[in-house]
Design a protein around this motif. Structure first.
Motif, PDB file in Angstrom:
ATOM      1  N   GLY A   1      -8.220 -10.901   3.854  1.00  0.00           N
ATOM      2  CA  GLY A   1      -6.926 -11.336   4.356  1.00  0.00           C
ATOM      3  C   GLY A   1      -5.804 -10.670   3.595  1.00  0.00           C
ATOM      4  N   LEU A   2      -4.605 -11.138   3.866  1.00  0.00           N
ATOM      5  CA  LEU A   2      -3.404 -10.625   3.209  1.00  0.00           C
ATOM      6  C   LEU A   2      -2.983 -11.610   2.128  1.00  0.00           C
ATOM      7  CD1 LEU A   2      -0.937  -8.743   3.002  1.00  0.00           C
ATOM      8  CD2 LEU A   2       0.127 -10.100   4.827  1.00  0.00           C
ATOM      9  N   VAL A   3      -2.903 -11.119   0.903  1.00  0.00           N
ATOM     10  CA  VAL A   3      -2.506 -11.950  -0.220  1.00  0.00           C
ATOM     11  C   VAL A   3      -1.485 -11.205  -1.057  1.00  0.00           C
ATOM     12  CG1 VAL A   3      -4.714 -13.192  -0.317  1.00  0.00           C
ATOM     13  CG2 VAL A   3      -4.398 -11.094  -1.657  1.00  0.00           C
TER      14      VAL A   3
ATOM     15  N   ALA B   1      -0.014 -10.018  -4.898  1.00  0.00           N
ATOM     16  CA  ALA B   1      -0.538  -9.631  -6.212  1.00  0.00           C
ATOM     17  C   ALA B   1      -0.623 -10.867  -7.114  1.00  0.00           C
ATOM     18  CB  ALA B   1       0.365  -8.578  -6.839  1.00  0.00           C
ATOM     19  N   GLY B   2      -1.749 -10.964  -7.815  1.00  0.00           N
ATOM     20  CA  GLY B   2      -1.971 -12.105  -8.690  1.00  0.00           C
ATOM     21  C   GLY B   2      -2.761 -13.229  -8.050  1.00  0.00           C
ATOM     22  N   ASP B   3      -2.874 -13.198  -6.734  1.00  0.00           N
ATOM     23  CA  ASP B   3      -3.629 -14.232  -6.021  1.00  0.00           C
ATOM     24  C   ASP B   3      -5.128 -14.020  -6.160  1.00  0.00           C
ATOM     25  OD1 ASP B   3      -1.411 -14.720  -3.121  1.00  0.00           O
ATOM     26  OD2 ASP B   3      -1.319 -15.431  -5.200  1.00  0.00           O
ATOM     27  N   SER B   4      -5.876 -15.010  -5.670  1.00  0.00           N
ATOM     28  CA  SER B   4      -7.339 -14.937  -5.651  1.00  0.00           C
ATOM     29  C   SER B   4      -7.837 -15.006  -4.219  1.00  0.00           C
ATOM     30  CB  SER B   4      -7.948 -16.095  -6.450  1.00  0.00           C
ATOM     31  OG  SER B   4      -7.598 -16.017  -7.809  1.00  0.00           O
ATOM     32  N   LEU B   5      -9.034 -14.471  -4.023  1.00  0.00           N
ATOM     33  CA  LEU B   5      -9.664 -14.480  -2.701  1.00  0.00           C
ATOM     34  C   LEU B   5     -11.170 -14.465  -2.926  1.00  0.00           C
ATOM     35  CD1 LEU B   5      -8.389 -14.344   0.164  1.00  0.00           C
ATOM     36  CD2 LEU B   5      -8.793 -11.880   0.119  1.00  0.00           C
ATOM     37  N   ARG B   6     -11.903 -15.158  -2.068  1.00  0.00           N
ATOM     38  CA  ARG B   6     -13.354 -15.122  -2.166  1.00  0.00           C
ATOM     39  C   ARG B   6     -13.948 -14.540  -0.895  1.00  0.00           C
ATOM     40  NH1 ARG B   6     -18.083 -19.713  -2.982  1.00  0.00           N
ATOM     41  NH2 ARG B   6     -17.665 -20.108  -0.764  1.00  0.00           N
ATOM     42  N   LEU B   7     -14.694 -13.482  -1.054  1.00  0.00           N
ATOM     43  CA  LEU B   7     -15.405 -12.883   0.065  1.00  0.00           C
ATOM     44  C   LEU B   7     -16.828 -13.440   0.127  1.00  0.00           C
ATOM     45  CD1 LEU B   7     -14.371  -9.138  -0.274  1.00  0.00           C
ATOM     46  CD2 LEU B   7     -13.169 -11.022   0.842  1.00  0.00           C
ATOM     47  N   SER B   8     -17.326 -13.536   1.343  1.00  0.00           N
ATOM     48  CA  SER B   8     -18.688 -13.997   1.564  1.00  0.00           C
ATOM     49  C   SER B   8     -19.485 -12.922   2.290  1.00  0.00           C
ATOM     50  CB  SER B   8     -18.691 -15.280   2.404  1.00  0.00           C
ATOM     51  OG  SER B   8     -18.025 -16.323   1.751  1.00  0.00           O
TER      52      SER B   8
ATOM     53  N   VAL C   1      -9.122  -6.470   2.918  1.00  0.00           N
ATOM     54  CA  VAL C   1      -8.326  -7.171   1.910  1.00  0.00           C
ATOM     55  C   VAL C   1      -7.059  -6.361   1.684  1.00  0.00           C
ATOM     56  CG1 VAL C   1      -8.199  -7.912  -0.486  1.00  0.00           C
ATOM     57  CG2 VAL C   1     -10.326  -8.193   0.797  1.00  0.00           C
ATOM     58  N   THR C   2      -5.923  -6.997   1.863  1.00  0.00           N
ATOM     59  CA  THR C   2      -4.639  -6.345   1.648  1.00  0.00           C
ATOM     60  C   THR C   2      -3.871  -7.128   0.608  1.00  0.00           C
ATOM     61  OG1 THR C   2      -4.586  -5.592   3.947  1.00  0.00           O
ATOM     62  CG2 THR C   2      -2.532  -5.502   2.719  1.00  0.00           C
TER      63      THR C   2
END
Length: 126
Positions: free
Chosen positions: A9-11, A13-20, A122-123
């Motif tokens: 997704g679009l987040v 800078a500094g954010d977190s994301l979990r890919l599956s 991921v952006t």
């Protein structure tokens, strides 16, 4: 085995994301799982890998200390937890599987992987 990555997704800078990475049509525990990313104009960049039992992880230098790879063999799933994201992390992320490879090879090498899933974008905005 078939693989499908999701969670991009679009987040900022500094954010977190979990890919599956969901696996189907095979015995998941036979496979080591690798994560790679593909940015425009670049080749496959090794991100991380996790061994069949989840006990050994490898990371690319650019993500060490920020990303965590894991798997849940009971659910046939692998994960990539991405923390402190940077704009340079922007790419399409793929998971891949390999059942076995020569001792002279390493999980960093994309050519050893025999199965690739569709990627997830991921952006990371600055």
């Amino acid at each position: 085995v078939q693989l499908q990555a999701s969670g991009g997704g679009l987040v900022q800078a500094g954010d977190s994301l979990r890919l599956s990475c969901a696996a189907s049509r095979g015995t998941f525990t036979r496979y080591e799982i690798g994560w790679f990313r593909l940015a425009p104009g670049a080749g496959h960049d090794f991100v991380a890998s996790v061994s069949r039992d989840g006990g050994r992880m490898e990371y690319g230098d650019s993500v060490k200390g920020r990303f965590i790879v894991s798997r849940d063999n009971a659910k046939n799933m692998a994960y990539l937890q991405m923390n402190r994201l940077k704009p340079e992390d922007t790419a399409v992320y793929h998971c891949a599987a390999v059942a076995q490879y020569s001792p002279s090879q390493t999980s960093v090498n994309p050519s050893i992987y025999t199965t690739w899933g569709q990627g997830t974008l991921v952006t990371v905005s600055s």
